[in-house]
Scaffold this motif. Structure first.
Motif, PDB file in Angstrom:
ATOM      1  N   VAL A 261      44.047  33.797  38.185  1.00 57.51           N
ATOM      2  CA  VAL A 261      42.887  34.174  38.994  1.00 57.51           C
ATOM      3  C   VAL A 261      41.921  35.043  38.198  1.00 57.51           C
ATOM      4  N   MET A 262      42.436  36.058  37.511  1.00 60.28           N
ATOM      5  CA  MET A 262      41.577  36.936  36.714  1.00 60.28           C
ATOM      6  C   MET A 262      41.487  36.479  35.262  1.00 60.28           C
ATOM      7  N   ALA A 263      42.561  35.929  34.727  1.00 58.21           N
ATOM      8  CA  ALA A 263      42.610  35.629  33.293  1.00 58.21           C
ATOM      9  C   ALA A 263      41.989  34.286  32.930  1.00 58.21           C
ATOM     10  N   GLY A 264      41.750  33.415  33.915  1.00 56.22           N
ATOM     11  CA  GLY A 264      41.279  32.064  33.626  1.00 56.22           C
ATOM     12  C   GLY A 264      39.783  31.941  33.437  1.00 56.22           C
ATOM     13  N   PHE A 265      39.371  30.769  33.004  1.00 53.08           N
ATOM     14  CA  PHE A 265      37.975  30.373  32.854  1.00 53.08           C
ATOM     15  C   PHE A 265      37.175  31.326  31.967  1.00 53.08           C
ATOM     16  N   GLY A 266      37.689  31.461  30.735  1.00 53.09           N
ATOM     17  CA  GLY A 266      36.939  32.138  29.694  1.00 53.09           C
ATOM     18  C   GLY A 266      37.237  33.598  29.490  1.00 53.09           C
ATOM     19  N   ARG A 267      37.934  34.215  30.410  1.00 55.39           N
ATOM     20  CA  ARG A 267      38.138  35.656  30.325  1.00 55.39           C
ATOM     21  C   ARG A 267      38.859  36.055  29.036  1.00 55.39           C
ATOM     22  N   THR A 268      39.836  35.259  28.601  1.00 57.40           N
ATOM     23  CA  THR A 268      40.575  35.585  27.377  1.00 57.40           C
ATOM     24  C   THR A 268      40.043  34.845  26.153  1.00 57.40           C
ATOM     25  N   GLY A 269      38.920  34.139  26.316  1.00 58.59           N
ATOM     26  CA  GLY A 269      38.391  33.347  25.212  1.00 58.59           C
ATOM     27  C   GLY A 269      38.956  31.949  25.159  1.00 58.59           C
ATOM     28  N   ASP A 270      39.704  31.553  26.173  1.00 53.91           N
ATOM     29  CA  ASP A 270      40.211  30.194  26.346  1.00 53.91           C
ATOM     30  C   ASP A 270      39.860  29.737  27.752  1.00 53.91           C
ATOM     31  N   TRP A 271      39.979  28.422  27.993  1.00 55.66           N
ATOM     32  CA  TRP A 271      39.759  27.944  29.358  1.00 55.66           C
ATOM     33  C   TRP A 271      40.749  28.601  30.307  1.00 55.66           C
ATOM     34  N   PHE A 272      42.013  28.568  29.918  1.00 55.49           N
ATOM     35  CA  PHE A 272      43.048  29.290  30.646  1.00 55.49           C
ATOM     36  C   PHE A 272      43.768  30.192  29.657  1.00 55.49           C
ATOM     37  N   ALA A 273      44.214  31.359  30.125  1.00 54.33           N
ATOM     38  CA  ALA A 273      44.935  32.263  29.236  1.00 54.33           C
ATOM     39  C   ALA A 273      46.210  31.619  28.701  1.00 54.33           C
ATOM     40  N   LEU A 274      46.791  30.705  29.464  1.00 60.16           N
ATOM     41  CA  LEU A 274      48.012  30.037  29.020  1.00 60.16           C
ATOM     42  C   LEU A 274      47.782  29.158  27.792  1.00 60.16           C
ATOM     43  N   ASP A 275      46.537  28.825  27.496  1.00 64.28           N
ATOM     44  CA  ASP A 275      46.242  27.980  26.335  1.00 64.28           C
ATOM     45  C   ASP A 275      46.669  28.630  25.029  1.00 64.28           C
ATOM     46  N   VAL A 279      53.222  26.952  26.639  1.00 67.10           N
ATOM     47  CA  VAL A 279      53.865  26.952  27.946  1.00 67.10           C
ATOM     48  C   VAL A 279      53.062  26.087  28.912  1.00 67.10           C
ATOM     49  N   THR A 280      53.787  25.331  29.723  1.00 71.78           N
ATOM     50  CA  THR A 280      53.171  24.508  30.754  1.00 71.78           C
ATOM     51  C   THR A 280      53.820  24.851  32.085  1.00 71.78           C
ATOM     52  N   PRO A 281      53.101  25.474  33.009  1.00 79.23           N
ATOM     53  CA  PRO A 281      53.685  25.836  34.303  1.00 79.23           C
ATOM     54  C   PRO A 281      53.723  24.642  35.253  1.00 79.23           C
ATOM     55  N   ASP A 282      54.288  24.867  36.434  1.00 77.66           N
ATOM     56  CA  ASP A 282      54.315  23.845  37.473  1.00 77.66           C
ATOM     57  C   ASP A 282      53.116  23.968  38.409  1.00 77.66           C
ATOM     58  N   LEU A 283      52.660  25.188  38.601  1.00 77.48           N
ATOM     59  CA  LEU A 283      51.501  25.468  39.439  1.00 77.48           C
ATOM     60  C   LEU A 283      50.649  26.521  38.753  1.00 77.48           C
ATOM     61  N   ILE A 284      49.331  26.382  38.862  1.00 78.22           N
ATOM     62  CA  ILE A 284      48.391  27.368  38.332  1.00 78.22           C
ATOM     63  C   ILE A 284      47.462  27.769  39.469  1.00 78.22           C
ATOM     64  N   THR A 285      47.315  29.050  39.697  1.00 84.69           N
ATOM     65  CA  THR A 285      46.343  29.507  40.687  1.00 84.69           C
ATOM     66  C   THR A 285      45.094  30.025  39.978  1.00 84.69           C
ATOM     67  N   PHE A 286      43.947  29.817  40.606  1.00 83.65           N
ATOM     68  CA  PHE A 286      42.677  30.225  39.999  1.00 83.65           C
ATOM     69  C   PHE A 286      41.705  30.658  41.083  1.00 83.65           C
ATOM     70  N   ALA A 287      40.656  31.349  40.664  1.00 86.56           N
ATOM     71  CA  ALA A 287      39.538  31.761  41.527  1.00 86.56           C
ATOM     72  C   ALA A 287      38.509  32.413  40.612  1.00 86.56           C
ATOM     73  N   LYS A 288      37.978  33.554  41.011  1.00 85.33           N
ATOM     74  CA  LYS A 288      37.097  34.411  40.218  1.00 85.33           C
ATOM     75  C   LYS A 288      36.208  33.658  39.238  1.00 85.33           C
ATOM     76  N   GLY A 289      36.639  33.547  37.970  1.00 85.08           N
ATOM     77  CA  GLY A 289      35.776  33.029  36.922  1.00 85.08           C
ATOM     78  C   GLY A 289      35.400  31.567  37.055  1.00 85.08           C
ATOM     79  N   VAL A 290      36.083  30.796  37.907  1.00 81.15           N
ATOM     80  CA  VAL A 290      35.764  29.371  38.021  1.00 81.15           C
ATOM     81  C   VAL A 290      34.327  29.156  38.476  1.00 81.15           C
ATOM     82  N   ASN A 291      33.786  30.105  39.259  1.00 84.26           N
ATOM     83  CA  ASN A 291      32.369  30.044  39.631  1.00 84.26           C
ATOM     84  C   ASN A 291      31.757  31.436  39.728  1.00 84.26           C
ATOM     85  N   SER A 292      32.459  32.419  39.148  1.00 86.68           N
ATOM     86  CA  SER A 292      31.995  33.806  39.100  1.00 86.68           C
ATOM     87  C   SER A 292      31.754  34.426  40.470  1.00 86.68           C
ATOM     88  N   GLY A 293      32.400  33.867  41.494  1.00 84.61           N
ATOM     89  CA  GLY A 293      32.292  34.446  42.820  1.00 84.61           C
ATOM     90  C   GLY A 293      30.959  34.213  43.501  1.00 84.61           C
TER      91      GLY A 293
END
Length: 451
Positions: A261-275, A279-293
């Motif tokens: 939610v906080m770490a995704g969509f560019g926050r860590t310099g990757d699309w997802f911080a997991l990049d 590691v490949t999870p089973d579920l990923i939750t997102f919000a915030k940076g996907v459209n900047s609220g």
């Protein structure tokens, strides 16, 4: 309308407003989150552009909070604003049971940057209900109940999400069942007497394994982790930790949920911080940076295996505004802007070339900075009274420092004994240089940390 309520006509709404008027109206009518109401004196924000915001009285601030670490694309990005306006003229709302072309595009755009095993997107209104529904999916998929999460974490303010949270906000809200907490890696304040990142990883994973075994693997539905815990301190995982969690999930048949939610969509310099991790999870939750609220939205990215669980079985969850057209349009426009303007690359370069060396230089100058950590545009300065004892600075010191930073024209993100340095992903090198100078002046002006 209740007759006693004041009516604001168009002329009044368009008239010049002062900060004092905005605060008075707010305090008379608005109930604020996470706050004792009586003593509040909120900072007024009237507008913004890019990495800058301003108030009604003409004061401007560099927004190095990104509000709640969500305006990754900056304030008032013209492409996103235009997309929302265009969608509003076409179809402003739609029930989630209908098919929507813009919703389908938004889901496809999200999936295009997710790991290859991800199959579907369930849209929510924000990050809390994304985690809520991810927990529900994991429980239904496995037939198990318990969820393991970390003490140093924040997952949202709904029933299960707040109990999965590890900080103080969980304690007055513990109404959900089946939650277990563990300590994760945090080498600066190791719970495991570790001296190296490798030791921290090994011992944190051993701790997690023992908790799984003690709780009963057959009772555990999911392990829910922020890929990089944000509000808890920008705790970049030690090498091999997330991979080790994945291995434990595979060994015991547990669903791995990564909260981006906080770490995704560019926050860590990757699309997802997991990049940045294998590691490949089973579920990923997102919000915030996907459209900047710009419009409330979040979601769960679902692996093919878990999505198939509900092919012939009803998923007992939904929201009136799931995949809202205005939100979907903002997601599409945001991701397209990320792609076309190399915003993710900018975040990575800013972190590597400007924030990391600049913050490290600050630490060399100011003994109050105990540790600098982060990636991309996601950094924290941990402030201590003494570098040997690592005793945190006081709340009074942090209050002085925040006041100085605001006075100097920077809107900071302050949490406990930390400054979180979290500008928009569109921030420029010149803006970073200004901010670093303000941090320097603010730390100097705040005086000795022991006071």
């Amino acid at each position: 309308m209740v007759a006693s309520q004041p009516v604001l006509d168009q002329a009044a709404a368009k008239a010049a407003v002062t900060n004092a008027e905005a605060v008075a109206l707010d305090r008379a009518n608005v109930f604020h989150s996470w706050s004792a109401q009586k003593s509040l004196n909120p900072l007024v924000i009237a507008g913004g552009s890019g990495s800058t915001v301003w108030d009604h009285d003409g004061n401007t601030y560099l927004d190095f909070s990104s509000q709640l670490v969500n305006t990754n694309i900056g304030h008032q990005h013209p492409k996103v604003i235009a997309a929302i306006a265009q969608q509003a003229t076409t179809l402003a709302t739609l029930a989630p049971s209908h098919a929507s072309h813009i919703r389908g595009i938004a889901a496809a755009k999200v999936l295009s940057h997710a790991p290859a095993n991800m199959d579907k997107v369930f849209f929510t209104n924000g990050g809390a209900d994304a985690n809520e529904n991810a927990i529900r999916m994991a429980r239904l998929h496995t037939g198990r109940d318990k969820v393991i999460s970390r003490y140093r974490s924040y997952h949202g303010n709904t029933g299960a999400a707040i109990v999965a949270t590890g900080d103080w906000r969980r304690i007055p809200n513990e109404y959900a069942r089946g939650h277990v907490h563990v300590f994760g890696p945090y080498l600066y304040r190791s719970e495991f007497w570790a001296q190296t990142p490798e030791q921290e990883t090994e011992r944190a994973l051993h701790h997690l394994r023992r908790v799984i075994q003690a709780e009963g693997p057959q009772s555990i539905a999911a392990i829910l982790l922020e890929t990089v815990p944000g509000t808890a301190g920008v705790l970049v995982p030690t090498p091999g930790y997330l991979e080790g969690v994945r291995a434990l999930c595979d060994e015991y048949g547990i669903v791995m949920i990564l909260d981006e939610v906080m770490a995704g969509f560019g926050r860590t310099g990757d699309w997802f911080a997991l990049d940045a991790h294998n590691v490949t999870p089973d579920l990923i939750t997102f919000a915030k940076g996907v459209n900047s609220g710009y419009v409330p939205v979040g979601g769960v990215i679902i692996s093919g295996d878990i999505a198939a669980t509900f092919d012939d079985r009803v998923f007992p969850g939904g929201l009136t505004y799931s995949g809202h057209p205005l939100a979907a349009a903002s997601v599409v426009a945001s991701i397209e802007a990320f792609e076309e303007e190399d915003i993710i690359g900018n975040a990575a370069r800013i972190g590597r070339q400007h924030l990391e060396p600049g913050l490290t230089s600050l630490a060399e100058k100011h003994d109050v900075i105990g540790e600098v950590r982060g990636r991309g545009v996601f950094w924290a300065l941990e402030l201590v009274q003494d570098r040997t004892t690592r005793t945190p600075v006081t709340a009074e010191y942090m209050g002085r420092l925040k006041a100085e930073l605001l006075r100097l024209g920077l809107l900071p993100f302050i949490a406990d004994n930390r400054i979180h340095v979290v500008p928009p992903a569109v921030v420029t090198a010149e803006e970073v240089a200004v901010a670093l100078a303000i941090y320097d002046q603010g730390l100097t002006a705040a005086g000795p940390a022991g006071r």
